[in-house]
Scaffold this active site. Structure first.
Site, PDB file in Angstrom:
ATOM      1  N   ARG A   1       0.828  -1.202   0.000  1.00 43.92           N
ATOM      2  CA  ARG A   1       0.000   0.000   0.000  1.00 43.92           C
ATOM      3  C   ARG A   1       0.868   1.261   0.000  1.00 43.92           C
ATOM      4  NH1 ARG A   1      -5.134   0.386   3.542  1.00 43.92           N
ATOM      5  NH2 ARG A   1      -5.610   1.749   1.787  1.00 43.92           N
TER       6      ARG A   1
ATOM      7  N   GLN B   1     -10.068  10.326   6.507  1.00 47.65           N
ATOM      8  CA  GLN B   1     -10.010   8.914   6.868  1.00 47.65           C
ATOM      9  C   GLN B   1      -8.946   8.183   6.050  1.00 47.65           C
ATOM     10  OE1 GLN B   1     -14.385   8.748   5.958  1.00 47.65           O
ATOM     11  NE2 GLN B   1     -14.415   7.344   7.695  1.00 47.65           N
TER      12      GLN B   1
ATOM     13  N   ASP C   1      -3.223   7.847   2.837  1.00 45.32           N
ATOM     14  CA  ASP C   1      -2.224   8.329   1.882  1.00 45.32           C
ATOM     15  C   ASP C   1      -1.920   9.803   2.162  1.00 45.32           C
ATOM     16  OD1 ASP C   1      -3.915  10.154   0.140  1.00 45.32           O
ATOM     17  OD2 ASP C   1      -5.018   8.291  -0.167  1.00 45.32           O
TER      18      ASP C   1
ATOM     19  N   HIS D   1      -7.042   8.261  10.846  1.00 42.06           N
ATOM     20  CA  HIS D   1      -6.700   6.838  10.803  1.00 42.06           C
ATOM     21  C   HIS D   1      -5.204   6.604  10.612  1.00 42.06           C
ATOM     22  CE1 HIS D   1     -11.109   5.789   9.552  1.00 42.06           C
ATOM     23  NE2 HIS D   1     -10.981   6.041  10.832  1.00 42.06           N
TER      24      HIS D   1
ATOM     25  N   CYS E   1      13.662   3.411  21.351  1.00 39.01           N
ATOM     26  CA  CYS E   1      13.860   2.487  22.483  1.00 39.01           C
ATOM     27  C   CYS E   1      14.513   1.172  22.073  1.00 39.01           C
ATOM     28  CB  CYS E   1      12.533   2.217  23.177  1.00 39.01           C
ATOM     29  SG  CYS E   1      11.391   1.138  22.259  1.00 39.01           S
TER      30      CYS E   1
ATOM     31  N   LEU F   1     -19.581  10.017  -4.966  1.00 33.09           N
ATOM     32  CA  LEU F   1     -19.862   9.364  -6.242  1.00 33.09           C
ATOM     33  C   LEU F   1     -21.322   8.925  -6.317  1.00 33.09           C
ATOM     34  CD1 LEU F   1     -18.774   8.275  -8.951  1.00 33.09           C
ATOM     35  CD2 LEU F   1     -18.162   6.155  -7.741  1.00 33.09           C
TER      36      LEU F   1
END
Length: 230
Positions: free
Chosen positions: A56, A88, A91, A106, A136, A199
């Site tokens: 992705r 949301q 990208d 998100h 860490c 849409l």
């Protein structure tokens, strides 16, 4: 000063080649999301989860912002301090189009997070199970993505913005995922005018005062032109 809150979902990036989870043949059908988009799935098979998000990340890096992203960036530039984008999407097409005020509820595919200490940093192109946290050193690196069962980011700031909004616009979102699906009701209760640009009608379309439907690359620039008096 008119306060505008714009919620964008995966649909705004679909014309850039980044399909939504609900597309026919899309990610919902190709993967068991309990395995690649939950903390439990990551604990069971971190290599699989990293492979999923590495792919992705590559797709997102190769994608190009479309006319809808560009139009929202133009609106922000023309009305500084008035327009907040809550997305949301994971990208970075809003930012690459020039938008500045963007809250990724998100998370972001371009960022990595340590599951042990919470430190975040820019993600490399490929992440692997066992990668060490630069802070860490724990081998607990994960994508900085909000998975199912986790609490979205920036919610206090988002609720405050919705309560102060004069106009709430939802673009390219299905209206099926909470808490974002409730944003229109919260904004309306606070007195905002509400508009859906999608849409096709979302699951919450009847909650909006106004709705326009069509390709994001057409209807979003047209709406922005109206807002700017063009």
């Amino acid at each position: 000063m008119t306060k505008i809150v714009i919620l964008t979902g995966a649909g705004i990036s679909a014309e850039s080649g980044l399909g939504t989870f609900r597309d026919a043949g899309g990610l919902w059908e190709n993967y068991d999301l309990s395995e690649v988009a939950t903390p439990e799935g990551f604990a069971r098979n971190p290599a699989l989860v990293h492979d999923f998000y590495n792919a992705r990340r590559k797709n997102a890096a190769e994608a190009i912002p479309n006319a809808a992203h560009a139009a929202l960036a133009r609106l922000q530039a023309a009305r500084p301090g008035e327009v907040l984008i809550v997305t949301q999407k994971i990208d970075d097409l809003h930012e690459r189009a020039g938008s500045q005020a963007v809250l990724h509820m998100h998370g972001s595919i371009t960022r990595a997070r340590c599951a042990a200490c919470g430190q975040t940093w820019d993600a490399p192109s490929r992440m692997r199970a066992g990668d060490q946290c630069p802070s860490c050193t724990a081998p607990a690196t994960r994508p900085d993505i909000v998975w199912f069962g986790e609490f979205p980011y920036h919610m206090e700031a988002i609720w405050d913005a919705l309560r102060a909004a004069d106009l709430f616009v939802a673009i390219g979102t299905s209206g099926s995922v909470y808490p974002a699906a409730a944003f229109v009701q919260d904004a309306a209760r606070a007195g905002a005018h509400t508009l859906e640009l999608n849409l096709e009608p979302s699951e919450t379309v009847t909650d909006f005062a106004e709705a326009r439907h069509g390709r994001a690359s057409a209807i979003v620039p047209a709406w922005v032109a109206e807002m700017l008096g063009e």
